[in-house]
Design an enzyme around this catalytic site. Structure first.
Site, short mmCIF file in Angstrom:
data_model
loop_
_atom_site.label_atom_id
_atom_site.label_comp_id
_atom_site.label_asym_id
_atom_site.label_seq_id
_atom_site.Cartn_x
_atom_site.Cartn_y
_atom_site.Cartn_z
CD GLU A 160 -52.24 -19.50 41.42
OE1 GLU A 160 -51.75 -19.41 40.29
OE2 GLU A 160 -51.57 -19.84 42.44
CB CYS A 213 -48.63 -24.49 38.51
SG CYS A 213 -49.77 -25.10 39.78
CD1 TRP A 244 -24.03 2.42 65.97
CD2 TRP A 244 -24.00 0.94 64.28
NE1 TRP A 244 -24.24 1.17 66.49
CE2 TRP A 244 -24.23 0.23 65.48
CE3 TRP A 244 -23.94 0.22 63.08
CZ2 TRP A 244 -24.38 -1.14 65.50
CZ3 TRP A 244 -24.10 -1.14 63.12
CH2 TRP A 244 -24.31 -1.81 64.32
NE ARG A 277 -28.51 -7.63 58.50
CZ ARG A 277 -27.80 -7.46 59.60
NH1 ARG A 277 -28.28 -7.87 60.78
NH2 ARG A 277 -26.62 -6.86 59.55
CB THR A 331 -16.74 -7.96 57.26
OG1 THR A 331 -16.48 -7.03 56.21
CG2 THR A 331 -17.94 -7.50 58.05
CD GLU A 336 -25.99 -6.54 56.05
OE1 GLU A 336 -25.23 -6.17 56.95
OE2 GLU A 336 -27.22 -6.55 56.14
#
Length: 324
Positions: free
Chosen positions: A56, A79, A175, A189, A201, A253
């Protein structure tokens, strides 16, 4: 207090603006504000990095004297509490001479929670509330989850073959999906404060987990490692899904162990399922045991909210169905 035909359309724009503040606005809510006069936008704003200025305040500064007598669309109730970091948005709207305020969702923060709307009405401002509240809450899901459940909002990303594998039997996974799907993953991300993988991983892929999209490199999230041990430099160790409390949003991930742990603890709020049109056969499955005791318990837990093609890959987005 009467709704106008265009209110939902303008609010949809304010909600879209609110997403620009995510996740940089944390720990404040990412809010969008649109100021409209004679069916034309004269100013707009969204919560800035670190939570200030508020949406705002940003919009009113841009509108100047033109804000008098017009309508402001705000994705969260303005607020009502004073702060040394900035003005109270309710007072700022009153002082600016705004004649009408349309609010998507009421603020659950006890310092506001209806008080902002009441003060606007007491000042003679026409207030319309409850315009696209579900969409507004979804746009600020990390902050809303923290307010309601005192935990971070968790997105789980799975990139699989058609037969549900995340890698070949030897662990190779680069991939599975194509360039467009991977670019979309990098965009995801940027919308999270932290990104998490498991120890397996980290050992197998040594992932950087950064954002590799031009102009967005600085939006790379904090890196978390799910482990009972220590983390290497540049990483933060977390012992369990429920022990994460330093951020409002986490993107999980990999790999199967981390994904299964979050699902078993019912900590996943949103699921990104990228599927490549390939078959691996005998590869590593996307999930291990998630504690499912009865097949009937698996039904009705996930709602499809988006589905699209990214090149030759399919993305399906699911949200966890929770009571309330």
């Amino acid at each position: 207090m009467q709704r106008r035909p265009a209110d939902a359309d303008w609010m949809a724009v304010a909600i879209a603006l609110s997403r620009r503040g995510r996740p940089a606005a944390a720990p404040n809510p990412n809010v969008g504000c649109l100021i409209v006069k004679d069916e034309k936008v004269i100013a707009r704003g969204w919560t800035q990095a670190g939570g200030r200025p508020h949406a705002e305040a940003m919009a009113l500064a841009a509108a100047g004297n033109a804000a008098r007598g017009v309508t402001a669309y705000v994705s969260l109730e303005p607020c009502a509490h004073a702060s040394p970091r900035g003005p109270c948005c309710t007072d700022a709207l009153i002082t600016a001479g705004i004649a009408r305020v349309v609010v998507a969702a009421q603020d659950p923060d006890p310092r506001t929670n209806g008080q902002g709307i009441a003060r606007l009405r007491d000042a003679g401002i026409d207030v319309v509330e409850g315009v696209l509240p579900a969409a507004a809450r979804a746009a600020m899901a990390p902050w809303w989850t923290r307010q309601a459940e005192r935990r971070p909002f968790v997105t789980l990303k799975l990139a699989t073959s058609l037969d549900g594998c995340i890698a070949r039997a030897d662990g190779s996974s680069r991939w599975i999906t194509g360039d467009r799907a991977r670019a979309h993953g990098h965009l995801e991300r940027t919308q999270h404060q932290a990104i998490l993988v498991g120890r397996g991983t980290l050992a197998a892929d040594d992932p950087q987990l950064d954002v590799r999209l031009s102009g967005l490199e600085a939006r790379s999230p904090k890196r978390l490692l799910l482990t009972r041990g220590s983390a290497p430099p540049g990483w933060t160790a977390v012992g369990s899904p429920e022990s994460i409390d330093s951020v409002d949003s986490v993107l999980v991930e990999g790999g199967a162990g981390a994904a299964s742990a979050f699902l078993a603890d019912d900590r996943v709020d949103r699921l990104l399922l990228y599927r490549a049109p390939i078959l691996i056969g005998g590869g590593k499955p996307a999930l291990g045991d998630i504690g499912l005791a009865d097949l009937a318990d698996a039904h009705g837990r996930w709602r499809l909210t988006d589905s699209r093609l990214l090149g030759s890959d399919r993305l399906d987005v699911y949200e966890r169905v929770r009571e309330g």
